[in-house]
Structure formats: C-alpha cells, structure tokens
Motif scaffolding. Structure first.
Motif, PDB file in Angstrom:
ATOM      1  N   SER A  74       0.806  -1.226   0.000  1.00 56.72           N
ATOM      2  CA  SER A  74       0.000   0.000   0.000  1.00 56.72           C
ATOM      3  C   SER A  74       0.841   1.279   0.000  1.00 56.72           C
ATOM      4  CB  SER A  74      -0.916   0.013   1.224  1.00 56.72           C
ATOM      5  OG  SER A  74      -0.139   0.168   2.394  1.00 56.72           O
ATOM      6  N   ARG A  75       0.203   2.380  -0.362  1.00 54.39           N
ATOM      7  CA  ARG A  75       0.819   3.707  -0.318  1.00 54.39           C
ATOM      8  C   ARG A  75       1.266   4.008   1.111  1.00 54.39           C
ATOM      9  NH1 ARG A  75      -3.209   7.477  -2.365  1.00 54.39           N
ATOM     10  NH2 ARG A  75      -2.276   6.987  -4.366  1.00 54.39           N
ATOM     11  N   ASN A  76       2.384   4.702   1.257  1.00 50.64           N
ATOM     12  CA  ASN A  76       2.955   5.068   2.558  1.00 50.64           C
ATOM     13  C   ASN A  76       3.038   3.854   3.485  1.00 50.64           C
ATOM     14  OD1 ASN A  76       3.101   7.747   1.657  1.00 50.64           O
ATOM     15  ND2 ASN A  76       1.026   8.147   2.343  1.00 50.64           N
ATOM     16  N   PRO A  77       3.816   2.843   3.097  1.00 53.88           N
ATOM     17  CA  PRO A  77       3.834   1.579   3.848  1.00 53.88           C
ATOM     18  C   PRO A  77       4.403   1.701   5.261  1.00 53.88           C
ATOM     19  CG  PRO A  77       5.499   1.574   2.135  1.00 53.88           C
ATOM     20  CD  PRO A  77       4.696   2.808   1.930  1.00 53.88           C
ATOM     21  N   TYR A  78       3.860   0.863   6.125  1.00 52.90           N
ATOM     22  CA  TYR A  78       4.306   0.722   7.507  1.00 52.90           C
ATOM     23  C   TYR A  78       5.050  -0.596   7.620  1.00 52.90           C
ATOM     24  CZ  TYR A  78       3.943  -0.241  12.525  1.00 52.90           C
ATOM     25  OH  TYR A  78       4.213  -0.551  13.829  1.00 52.90           O
ATOM     26  N   LEU A  79       6.199  -0.591   8.266  1.00 54.23           N
ATOM     27  CA  LEU A  79       7.005  -1.791   8.435  1.00 54.23           C
ATOM     28  C   LEU A  79       7.338  -1.946   9.908  1.00 54.23           C
ATOM     29  CD1 LEU A  79       8.820  -4.101   7.259  1.00 54.23           C
ATOM     30  CD2 LEU A  79      10.643  -2.390   7.097  1.00 54.23           C
ATOM     31  N   SER A  80       7.157  -3.141  10.433  1.00 53.86           N
ATOM     32  CA  SER A  80       7.477  -3.440  11.819  1.00 53.86           C
ATOM     33  C   SER A  80       8.212  -4.772  11.861  1.00 53.86           C
ATOM     34  CB  SER A  80       6.190  -3.513  12.641  1.00 53.86           C
ATOM     35  OG  SER A  80       6.451  -3.869  13.970  1.00 53.86           O
ATOM     36  N   PHE A  81       9.320  -4.808  12.605  1.00 53.82           N
ATOM     37  CA  PHE A  81      10.061  -6.057  12.759  1.00 53.82           C
ATOM     38  C   PHE A  81      10.847  -6.011  14.059  1.00 53.82           C
ATOM     39  CE2 PHE A  81      12.841  -3.212  10.432  1.00 53.82           C
ATOM     40  CZ  PHE A  81      14.100  -3.437  10.957  1.00 53.82           C
ATOM     41  N   GLN A  82      11.361  -7.179  14.460  1.00 57.17           N
ATOM     42  CA  GLN A  82      12.144  -7.311  15.682  1.00 57.17           C
ATOM     43  C   GLN A  82      13.434  -8.056  15.358  1.00 57.17           C
ATOM     44  OE1 GLN A  82       9.465  -9.616  18.097  1.00 57.17           O
ATOM     45  NE2 GLN A  82       8.593  -7.782  19.044  1.00 57.17           N
ATOM     46  N   PHE A  83      14.466  -7.760  16.150  1.00 57.39           N
ATOM     47  CA  PHE A  83      15.701  -8.530  16.032  1.00 57.39           C
ATOM     48  C   PHE A  83      16.435  -8.496  17.371  1.00 57.39           C
ATOM     49  CE2 PHE A  83      17.006  -4.247  14.985  1.00 57.39           C
ATOM     50  CZ  PHE A  83      18.283  -4.116  15.501  1.00 57.39           C
ATOM     51  N   GLU A  84      17.339  -9.434  17.540  1.00 59.32           N
ATOM     52  CA  GLU A  84      18.134  -9.528  18.764  1.00 59.32           C
ATOM     53  C   GLU A  84      19.579  -9.154  18.471  1.00 59.32           C
ATOM     54  OE1 GLU A  84      17.612 -13.561  20.044  1.00 59.32           O
ATOM     55  OE2 GLU A  84      15.676 -13.138  20.960  1.00 59.32           O
ATOM     56  N   GLY A  85      20.319  -8.828  19.525  1.00 58.08           N
ATOM     57  CA  GLY A  85      21.744  -8.593  19.376  1.00 58.08           C
ATOM     58  C   GLY A  85      22.151  -7.133  19.398  1.00 58.08           C
ATOM     59  N   ALA A  86      21.233  -6.221  19.626  1.00 56.91           N
ATOM     60  CA  ALA A  86      21.567  -4.799  19.683  1.00 56.91           C
ATOM     61  C   ALA A  86      21.572  -4.328  21.127  1.00 56.91           C
ATOM     62  CB  ALA A  86      20.556  -3.984  18.880  1.00 56.91           C
ATOM     63  N   ALA A  87      22.094  -3.139  21.327  1.00 52.81           N
ATOM     64  CA  ALA A  87      22.113  -2.526  22.658  1.00 52.81           C
ATOM     65  C   ALA A  87      21.645  -1.084  22.530  1.00 52.81           C
ATOM     66  CB  ALA A  87      23.520  -2.573  23.237  1.00 52.81           C
ATOM     67  N   ALA A  88      21.163  -0.531  23.617  1.00 54.19           N
ATOM     68  CA  ALA A  88      20.745   0.870  23.620  1.00 54.19           C
ATOM     69  C   ALA A  88      21.931   1.731  23.204  1.00 54.19           C
ATOM     70  CB  ALA A  88      20.242   1.271  25.000  1.00 54.19           C
ATOM     71  N   GLY A  89      21.680   2.690  22.313  1.00 58.23           N
ATOM     72  CA  GLY A  89      22.734   3.557  21.805  1.00 58.23           C
ATOM     73  C   GLY A  89      23.315   3.109  20.479  1.00 58.23           C
ATOM     74  N   ASP A  90      23.055   1.854  20.067  1.00 54.81           N
ATOM     75  CA  ASP A  90      23.519   1.371  18.762  1.00 54.81           C
ATOM     76  C   ASP A  90      22.793   2.134  17.648  1.00 54.81           C
ATOM     77  OD1 ASP A  90      25.139  -0.446  20.014  1.00 54.81           O
ATOM     78  OD2 ASP A  90      23.989  -2.216  19.439  1.00 54.81           O
ATOM     79  N   THR A  91      23.388   2.126  16.463  1.00 59.44           N
ATOM     80  CA  THR A  91      22.813   2.819  15.310  1.00 59.44           C
ATOM     81  C   THR A  91      22.075   1.835  14.406  1.00 59.44           C
ATOM     82  OG1 THR A  91      24.564   4.462  15.342  1.00 59.44           O
ATOM     83  CG2 THR A  91      23.335   4.244  13.292  1.00 59.44           C
ATOM     84  N   LEU A  92      20.829   2.164  14.072  1.00 58.02           N
ATOM     85  CA  LEU A  92      20.036   1.390  13.120  1.00 58.02           C
ATOM     86  C   LEU A  92      19.922   2.213  11.839  1.00 58.02           C
ATOM     87  CD1 LEU A  92      18.147  -1.130  12.645  1.00 58.02           C
ATOM     88  CD2 LEU A  92      16.290   0.468  13.078  1.00 58.02           C
ATOM     89  N   LYS A  93      20.276   1.602  10.717  1.00 57.25           N
ATOM     90  CA  LYS A  93      20.191   2.251   9.409  1.00 57.25           C
ATOM     91  C   LYS A  93      19.102   1.545   8.603  1.00 57.25           C
ATOM     92  CE  LYS A  93      22.975   2.935   5.243  1.00 57.25           C
ATOM     93  NZ  LYS A  93      24.314   2.715   4.671  1.00 57.25           N
ATOM     94  N   LEU A  94      18.143   2.306   8.108  1.00 58.37           N
ATOM     95  CA  LEU A  94      17.051   1.764   7.296  1.00 58.37           C
ATOM     96  C   LEU A  94      17.081   2.458   5.941  1.00 58.37           C
ATOM     97  CD1 LEU A  94      14.702  -0.271   7.755  1.00 58.37           C
ATOM     98  CD2 LEU A  94      13.248   1.693   8.154  1.00 58.37           C
ATOM     99  N   SER A  95      17.017   1.678   4.861  1.00 52.93           N
ATOM    100  CA  SER A  95      17.066   2.252   3.516  1.00 52.93           C
ATOM    101  C   SER A  95      16.124   1.511   2.578  1.00 52.93           C
ATOM    102  CB  SER A  95      18.494   2.224   2.970  1.00 52.93           C
ATOM    103  OG  SER A  95      18.982   0.905   2.937  1.00 52.93           O
ATOM    104  N   TRP A  96      15.711   2.219   1.516  1.00 50.60           N
ATOM    105  CA  TRP A  96      14.866   1.603   0.499  1.00 50.60           C
ATOM    106  C   TRP A  96      15.318   2.044  -0.887  1.00 50.60           C
ATOM    107  CZ3 TRP A  96      12.547   5.047  -2.694  1.00 50.60           C
ATOM    108  CH2 TRP A  96      12.180   6.296  -2.207  1.00 50.60           C
ATOM    109  N   VAL A  97      14.944   1.215  -1.889  1.00 52.27           N
ATOM    110  CA  VAL A  97      15.182   1.507  -3.304  1.00 52.27           C
ATOM    111  C   VAL A  97      13.893   1.179  -4.036  1.00 52.27           C
ATOM    112  CG1 VAL A  97      16.483   0.812  -5.364  1.00 52.27           C
ATOM    113  CG2 VAL A  97      17.627   0.935  -3.158  1.00 52.27           C
ATOM    114  N   ASP A  98      13.518   2.012  -5.035  1.00 48.85           N
ATOM    115  CA  ASP A  98      12.297   1.703  -5.786  1.00 48.85           C
ATOM    116  C   ASP A  98      12.611   1.348  -7.238  1.00 48.85           C
ATOM    117  OD1 ASP A  98      12.487   4.110  -7.271  1.00 48.85           O
ATOM    118  OD2 ASP A  98      10.997   5.144  -6.046  1.00 48.85           O
ATOM    119  N   ASN A  99      11.562   1.008  -7.976  1.00 48.65           N
ATOM    120  CA  ASN A  99      11.728   0.527  -9.349  1.00 48.65           C
ATOM    121  C   ASN A  99      12.189   1.614 -10.321  1.00 48.65           C
ATOM    122  OD1 ASN A  99       9.090   1.741  -9.171  1.00 48.65           O
ATOM    123  ND2 ASN A  99       8.568   0.753 -11.104  1.00 48.65           N
TER     124      ASN A  99
END
Length: 102
Positions: free
Chosen positions: A65-90
């Motif tokens: 859908s338009r303006n998509p929402y994404l939710s996920f979980q992962f283990e192995g991080a700590a408070a203060g770590d950097t999360l990088k999220l990126s996308w590419v389109d067609n």
C-alpha cells in the motif's frame, strides 16, 4: 527531509523497529481521470543494518500500500547502537535514515 520515520526501542534484549515510509506505491494498473495509465512506482527493496550488520532485507512489489508501515524485531543490539534503514524503488530512487536505538 527523509521519507522514512523510524523508531527503534530495545526491551528484554529484543529491538522493536517501527517505520513509516512516505511513498506513492503505484501499481501501474490504475488510471488517472483522463484514462491514462499511471506508471508503476513502488519500493522494491528495504534493508536494515545495526552497526553495519545486516538484520533485514524485505523484497516488495506493487501490492504494498501507499505510505507503507514496516514493523520487525531482532536480537543482538544494545541501547545507543545505530540502526540504518534504507529503500530503493523501481525507478532507482532511494532514501536512507539512521536512528539511535533507545
């Protein structure tokens, strides 16, 4: 201004990530008021990294859908770590954002 709004919070060793991406996500099957086909324009890939380590790849298509929402979980991080999220389109457009995990 980034097209990605993201929050990453850690609780009990599990990082919960929630992201909202501003994108038209056109399928290429709709028509405008003049009857012309609106060209396809959709995100094909979303990637997430934590401190340079790959944690998620999502391959998307025109059914998202338009303006998509994404939710996920992962283990192995700590408070203060950097999360990088990126996308590419067609069309080759892309965006990236980084947040600190709280």
């Amino acid at each position: 201004m980034s097209s990605i709004r993201v929050r990453a919070q850690i609780e009990g060793g599990v990082t919960n990530v929630r992201a909202l991406i501003s994108h038209p996500m056109e399928t290429g099957q709709r028509r405008d008021q003049g009857g012309n086909t609106i060209p396809a324009h959709f995100i094909t890939e979303v990637k997430a990294e934590c401190n340079g380590k790959h944690v998620l790849t999502a391959n998307w298509g025109p059914a998202i859908s338009r303006n998509p929402y994404l939710s996920f979980q992962f283990e192995g991080a700590a408070a203060g770590d950097t999360l990088k999220l990126s996308w590419v389109d067609n069309k080759g457009d892309s965006d990236t954002t980084e947040v600190r995990i709280s």
